[in-house]
Structure formats: C-alpha cells, structure tokens
Design an enzyme around this catalytic site. Structure first.
Site, PDB file in Angstrom:
ATOM      1  CB  CYS A  83      -6.594   5.923  -8.761  1.00 53.04           C
ATOM      2  SG  CYS A  83      -5.061   5.443  -9.578  1.00 53.04           S
ATOM      3  CB  ALA A 118      -0.831   0.144   1.277  1.00 56.25           C
ATOM      4  CB  ILE A 119       3.757   2.220  -2.401  1.00 55.80           C
ATOM      5  CG1 ILE A 119       4.433   0.767  -2.378  1.00 55.80           C
ATOM      6  CG2 ILE A 119       4.766   3.351  -2.466  1.00 55.80           C
ATOM      7  CD1 ILE A 119       5.264   0.693  -0.996  1.00 55.80           C
TER       8      ILE A 119
HETATM    9  C1  LIG Z   1       5.711  -2.175  -4.550  1.00 53.01           C
HETATM   10  C2  LIG Z   1       4.658  -1.920  -5.629  1.00 53.01           C
HETATM   11  C3  LIG Z   1       4.398  -0.792  -6.243  1.00 53.01           C
HETATM   12  C4  LIG Z   1       3.785  -0.617  -7.276  1.00 53.01           C
HETATM   13  N1  LIG Z   1       3.058   0.512  -7.951  1.00 53.01           N
HETATM   14  C5  LIG Z   1       2.372   0.759  -9.173  1.00 53.01           C
HETATM   15  C6  LIG Z   1       2.220   1.826  -9.586  1.00 53.01           C
HETATM   16  O1  LIG Z   1       2.718   2.841  -9.266  1.00 53.01           O
HETATM   17  N2  LIG Z   1       1.575   2.056 -10.676  1.00 53.01           N
HETATM   18  C7  LIG Z   1       0.841   0.750 -11.018  1.00 53.01           C
HETATM   19  O2  LIG Z   1      -0.025   1.024 -12.201  1.00 53.01           O
HETATM   20  N3  LIG Z   1       0.954  -0.475 -10.727  1.00 53.01           N
HETATM   21  C8  LIG Z   1       1.742  -0.326  -9.671  1.00 53.01           C
HETATM   22  N4  LIG Z   1       2.125  -1.719  -8.872  1.00 53.01           N
HETATM   23  C9  LIG Z   1       1.674  -2.889  -9.549  1.00 53.01           C
HETATM   24  C10 LIG Z   1       2.588  -3.747 -10.612  1.00 53.01           C
HETATM   25  O3  LIG Z   1       2.963  -2.852 -11.636  1.00 53.01           O
HETATM   26  C11 LIG Z   1       2.133  -4.961 -11.290  1.00 53.01           C
HETATM   27  O4  LIG Z   1       0.875  -4.527 -11.918  1.00 53.01           O
HETATM   28  C12 LIG Z   1       1.624  -6.048  -9.944  1.00 53.01           C
HETATM   29  O5  LIG Z   1       2.490  -6.006  -9.033  1.00 53.01           O
HETATM   30  C13 LIG Z   1       1.420  -7.482 -10.774  1.00 53.01           C
HETATM   31  O6  LIG Z   1       2.756  -7.779 -10.946  1.00 53.01           O
HETATM   32  P1  LIG Z   1       3.803  -8.762 -10.326  1.00 53.01           P
HETATM   33  O7  LIG Z   1       3.167  -9.878  -9.655  1.00 53.01           O
HETATM   34  O8  LIG Z   1       4.891  -9.174 -11.156  1.00 53.01           O
HETATM   35  O9  LIG Z   1       4.470  -7.996  -9.191  1.00 53.01           O
HETATM   36  C14 LIG Z   1       3.015  -1.768  -8.132  1.00 53.01           C
HETATM   37  C15 LIG Z   1       3.203  -2.954  -7.338  1.00 53.01           C
HETATM   38  C16 LIG Z   1       4.188  -3.222  -6.475  1.00 53.01           C
HETATM   39  C17 LIG Z   1       4.266  -4.594  -5.885  1.00 53.01           C
END
Ligand SMILES: Cc1cc2nc3c(=O)[nH]c(=O)nc-3n(C[C@H](O)[C@H](O)[C@H](O)COP(=O)(O)O)c2cc1C
Length: 308
Positions: free
Chosen positions: A135, A75-76
C-alpha cells in the site's frame, strides 16, 4: 513400515493453531461468511478475510478486474467496511465457525496501521493480523511500504507495539530479492510471514487504446504467478526461521505441496476460489492423500523437504 492411516495435518503458524495447513488468500474469500453457503468453511485451517483499514473505503472505480491468460488483474482498491464495520457485521458469524480468523489489515500511514491493529487486538475470535504492505505510504510520498526493507520494518514494528496477536507481514513480490525483506520483517517482530501478494501489471484494449482497468494498473494473480511466488517462498525460507504462509496460483494440491516442500508451513488459496470455491477443500484432501502415498506421518515432514 505401514503407511499412517491418518497423517497429522495440524500446523502452528506463529501461534495460530490450524487443524490443517490450508487457508484462503485475503480478498478472494470475502469475509468468510459469504462462502459458507457454498462450502463447509469449518474444514479450513484458517479463514483470512479481506483487507481492513480504519474507516470504510469504497475501493477503485469500475472496471476493476480483468481476466488475462493464466490469471486475472485486479484493482479492487481494498474496498471494505472499516474496522468497526468489520467487527460488528462479520465477527459474530465468523466466531461461530470455530476456525482461526486471520484479519488482513492495511493503512496509508504507520499510525493508521497501528490503530487498526490496536482496535482488533482484543476482539474475541481474531487469531492473527496479516499486514498488507503493498500500500502507498501517503505520508512518505506514496511509495509502497513493501518495496523498501526499512519501510517494511517500520510498519511491522508499529503494529507489533500495539498488539499481542501474532503479526504476519504479507510480502510484496516486486522486489529484487526476498531475503532482505524477510529478515527485516522478522527483526521488526514478525511471528510468521505470508507471501506473495499480486504482481503489479496492466492490460490495454488495443482497439480503444485505453487501459482496461479504470485504475490503469492492478495486481496480477493466478497460475501465471505461481512459479515466481514459489521462488520467493524458497528464498524467504532460506533467510528466516519463522513459519511461512505461501500463496500464488494454487489451483490444486500440486502447487500447495510444492510450496510446502519449498519451506512453507501453510498455504492460501486465492484466485482459484472465483472459479471453484471448493478448491481449498480439494487442496486439504490432496495434501492428505500425498502424505499417505509418500508414507509421511505428518504434514510438517513436508515443510522444507526439498532434495538438492
Ligand atoms: C480480487 C482480489 C482481491 C485481493 N485483495 C487483497 C487484500 O485485500 N489484501 C491482500 O493482502 N491481498 C489481496 N489480494 C491478493 C491475494 O490475497 C493473493 O496474495 C494473490 O492473489 C496471490 O494468490 P493467488 O494467485 O492464489 O490469487 C487480492 C487478490 C485478488 C485477486
């Protein structure tokens, strides 16, 4: 027939010419420049940066991430320097890499999304806009833009009107069926789609009986969500013709290849970057090895090649 020595790895995602089909998932690779110390970022097909809104934003209070079986919950809260800060602090260095830059944008109203898009439109080195629709729409009671096809279409159309860059809505996984969302996004002007974002989730400390995250809820990512994302990508690819960037639980070439077979044109490595920043490079090499082993001349042969 002899196997091709070097299969064609280049892909075009809605106008973004990528030298290979592998990018990084927004928020898991900073603004690209931080990772340049650890890996050769010039080898990536594209760099997708952390979410940007109009003004600088502090994100949520700590603690804002927790490891859970199969992944993590974060939940950044989209902490970032705002659009002017991003352009000034990060774009000069990002341009030097010579890799397409996909800027992930977000807002709390249609006007804000549109304004961020307009400000990024003519910035040299910015190749595309990825729209984070997970969002809350503050002006419409706080419901997420990404969980209602009409709201999704309105945000895509608002961004489309203000930019000539490729527009890539990033679809939310917490919807009953992906088809209507994919179609709504494309009809509103999307050049490509990316999916999926994290899945809403929470963790509880049973000793204190408190939520682990200060924000109470967050988004689940990592291996745990891979097969959910795979189904969404498959459904989206059945519904629309535009290219898809797939993400969710890629830890090696295996998951990336599954996404391509399901219909994706490119893939993004997310949570795995926190464990091993070389993962995207291993994925590129692994896809190439697979193509050679399966005597395929180009990665585009893999896209949508599911046998039924
Ligand atoms: C720490 C963190 C920050 C993220 N920040 C964003 C973001 O700023 N914008 C966004 O569209 N998705 C964000 N995501 C989602 C990722 O881009 C991605 O869609 C999601 O984590 C699924 O991929 P993964 O399972 O390989 O991590 C974030 C994910 C994580 C873990």
């Amino acid at each position: 027939m002899n196997a091709p020595v070097t299969p064609e790895m280049a892909v075009n995602v809605g106008g973004i010419a990528m030298r290979n089909p592998v990018t990084v998932a927004s928020g898991t690779f900073g603004y690209g420049v931080e990772y340049a110390e650890w890996i050769d970022v010039r080898r990536l097909g594209a760099i997708t940066v952390k979410g940007i809104r109009l003004e600088a934003w502090p994100g949520n209070p700590l603690p804002r991430h927790v490891e859970v079986p199969g992944g993590m919950i974060n939940a950044i809260g989209l902490q970032g320097p705002g659009v002017a800060g991003f352009i000034g602090q990060y774009m000069p260095r990002l341009r030097e890499f010579g890799v397409p830059v996909i800027v992930n944008i977000w807002g709390t109203s249609l006007d804000e999304y549109a304004e961020v898009a307009a400000r990024l439109s003519d910035v040299p080195g910015v190749s595309a806009l990825e729209i984070n629709v997970s969002c809350p729409n503050v002006k419409a009671g706080g419901a997420s833009f990404g969980t209602d096809p009409a709201a999704l279409a309105s945000v895509v159309a608002a961004v489309r009107r203000r930019t000539k860059l490729p527009v890539i809505p990033k679809l939310a996984p917490n919807v009953p069926a992906m088809g209507p969302f994919a179609r709504a996004a494309v009809e509103a002007g999307a050049d490509a789609l990316s999916l999926t974002n994290t899945i809403p989730a929470m963790a509880i400390d049973i000793e204190t009986r408190r939520p682990v995250l200060a924000n109470r809820i967050g988004g689940l990512s990592g291996a745990a969500i891979h097969h959910v994302a795979l189904k969404h990508v498959y459904d989206a690819a059945q519904a629309v013709k535009v290219p898809i960037i797939a993400m969710g639980g890629i830890f090696g070439a295996r998951e990336a290849i599954a996404f391509l077979i399901a219909g994706a044109t490119a893939v993004a490595v997310g949570t795995a970057n926190f464990i091993d920043p070389t993962t995207p490079l291993r994925v590129i090499d692994g896809i190439r090895d697979y193509l050679i082993r399966h005597r395929m001349a180009s990665v585009s042969e893999l896209t949508g090649s599911l046998q039924t």
